[in-house]
Design an enzyme around this catalytic site. Structure first.
Site, PDB file in Angstrom:
ATOM      1  CG  ASP A   1      16.687  37.217  -3.911  1.00  0.00           C
ATOM      2  OD1 ASP A   1      15.860  36.991  -4.171  1.00  0.00           O
ATOM      3  OD2 ASP A   1      16.292  35.423  -3.364  1.00  0.00           O
TER       4      ASP A   1
ATOM      5  CB  CYS B   1      13.294  37.450  -2.848  1.00  0.00           C
ATOM      6  SG  CYS B   1      11.802  36.431  -2.272  1.00  0.00           S
TER       7      CYS B   1
ATOM      8  CB  THR C   1       7.835  34.933  -4.813  1.00  0.00           C
ATOM      9  OG1 THR C   1       8.384  34.840  -3.441  1.00  0.00           O
ATOM     10  CG2 THR C   1       7.417  34.618  -6.020  1.00  0.00           C
TER      11      THR C   1
ATOM     12  CG  HIS D   1      -5.984  47.588   9.757  1.00  0.00           C
ATOM     13  ND1 HIS D   1      -7.115  47.229   9.805  1.00  0.00           N
ATOM     14  CD2 HIS D   1      -6.547  49.080   9.790  1.00  0.00           C
ATOM     15  CE1 HIS D   1      -7.464  47.819   9.593  1.00  0.00           C
ATOM     16  NE2 HIS D   1      -7.179  48.840   9.226  1.00  0.00           N
TER      17      HIS D   1
ATOM     18  CG  HIS E   1      -5.758  48.185  14.242  1.00  0.00           C
ATOM     19  ND1 HIS E   1      -6.515  46.893  13.195  1.00  0.00           N
ATOM     20  CD2 HIS E   1      -6.211  49.336  13.708  1.00  0.00           C
ATOM     21  CE1 HIS E   1      -7.220  47.958  12.244  1.00  0.00           C
ATOM     22  NE2 HIS E   1      -7.177  48.812  13.145  1.00  0.00           N
TER      23      HIS E   1
HETATM   24  C1  RB5 Z   1      15.272  32.695  -5.861  1.00  0.00           C
HETATM   25  O1  RB5 Z   1      15.560  32.003  -7.534  1.00  0.00           O
HETATM   26  C2  RB5 Z   1      14.158  32.563  -5.618  1.00  0.00           C
HETATM   27  O2  RB5 Z   1      13.361  31.188  -5.748  1.00  0.00           O
HETATM   28  C3  RB5 Z   1      13.647  33.875  -5.048  1.00  0.00           C
HETATM   29  O3  RB5 Z   1      14.162  35.083  -5.036  1.00  0.00           O
HETATM   30  C4  RB5 Z   1      12.446  33.687  -4.332  1.00  0.00           C
HETATM   31  O4  RB5 Z   1      11.206  34.339  -4.815  1.00  0.00           O
HETATM   32  C5  RB5 Z   1      11.903  33.069  -3.322  1.00  0.00           C
HETATM   33  O5  RB5 Z   1      10.894  33.297  -2.155  1.00  0.00           O
END
Ligand code: RB5
Length: 149
Positions: free
Chosen positions: A8, A65, A67, A98, A133
């Site tokens: 994203d 993304c 996180t 695994h 596994h």
């Molecule tokens: C976008 O701001 C953020 O929410 C997205 O990149 C991600 O971290 C979602 O899990």
């Protein structure tokens, strides 16, 4: 090996860095977007890369993304996908050895570029261990099959 990439807006810049890293190492890359830092919805890219793996358009996927969490949750809704968020090389290695993870998910707002590339290499250079596994991963596949009937 063909690698499917997706991100994203939060992961766009790191995806581009990973793409160059892979192309420099002679991987074939299929980029499913996004193509700019303009805000988009991460599930779309998780689904697209997940489906690309299941349709065998690529061997493994890498999603980014902010996180790594949202985009991996989305990818894991595609039947047969095992997407693993990894924040270090040990997790990446174990995700392959695994868990036979077929997608690596990274958080661009969590880890730096250098570590991200080391994690990518650890993931791509590790094979599934099979044996005990395989039995455990098969249990997940059988559960998936049973609930989608
Ligand atoms: C976008 O701001 C953020 O929410 C997205 O990149 C991600 O971290 C979602 O899990």
């Amino acid at each position: 090996m063909i690698i499917a990439l997706g991100a994203d807006h939060g992961g766009f810049e790191l995806k581009e860095i990973i793409k160059k890293h892979l192309l420099d190492r002679n991987y074939e890359v299929k980029d499913y977007g996004t193509d700019s830092a303009q805000a988009v919805d991460y599930p779309e890219y998780g689904f697209q890369v997940g489906e690309a793996i299941i349709k065998q358009e690529a061997d493994l996927g890498i999603l980014v993304c902010g996180t790594g969490i949202g985009i991996s949750i989305a990818a894991n809704k595609v039947r047969g996908i095992r997407a693993a968020v990894c924040t270090n090389c040990y997790m990446a290695k174990m995700a392959r050895e695994h868990n036979n993870a077929n997608i690596l998910a990274l958080g661009a707002r969590v880890i730096g570029e250098g570590l991200a590339l080391e994690i990518v290499d650890a993931f791509l250079n590790t094979s599934f261990g099979g044996e005990r596994h395989a039995r455990r991963v098969d249990l997940i596949s059988k559960y998936e099959d049973a609930i989608s009937k």
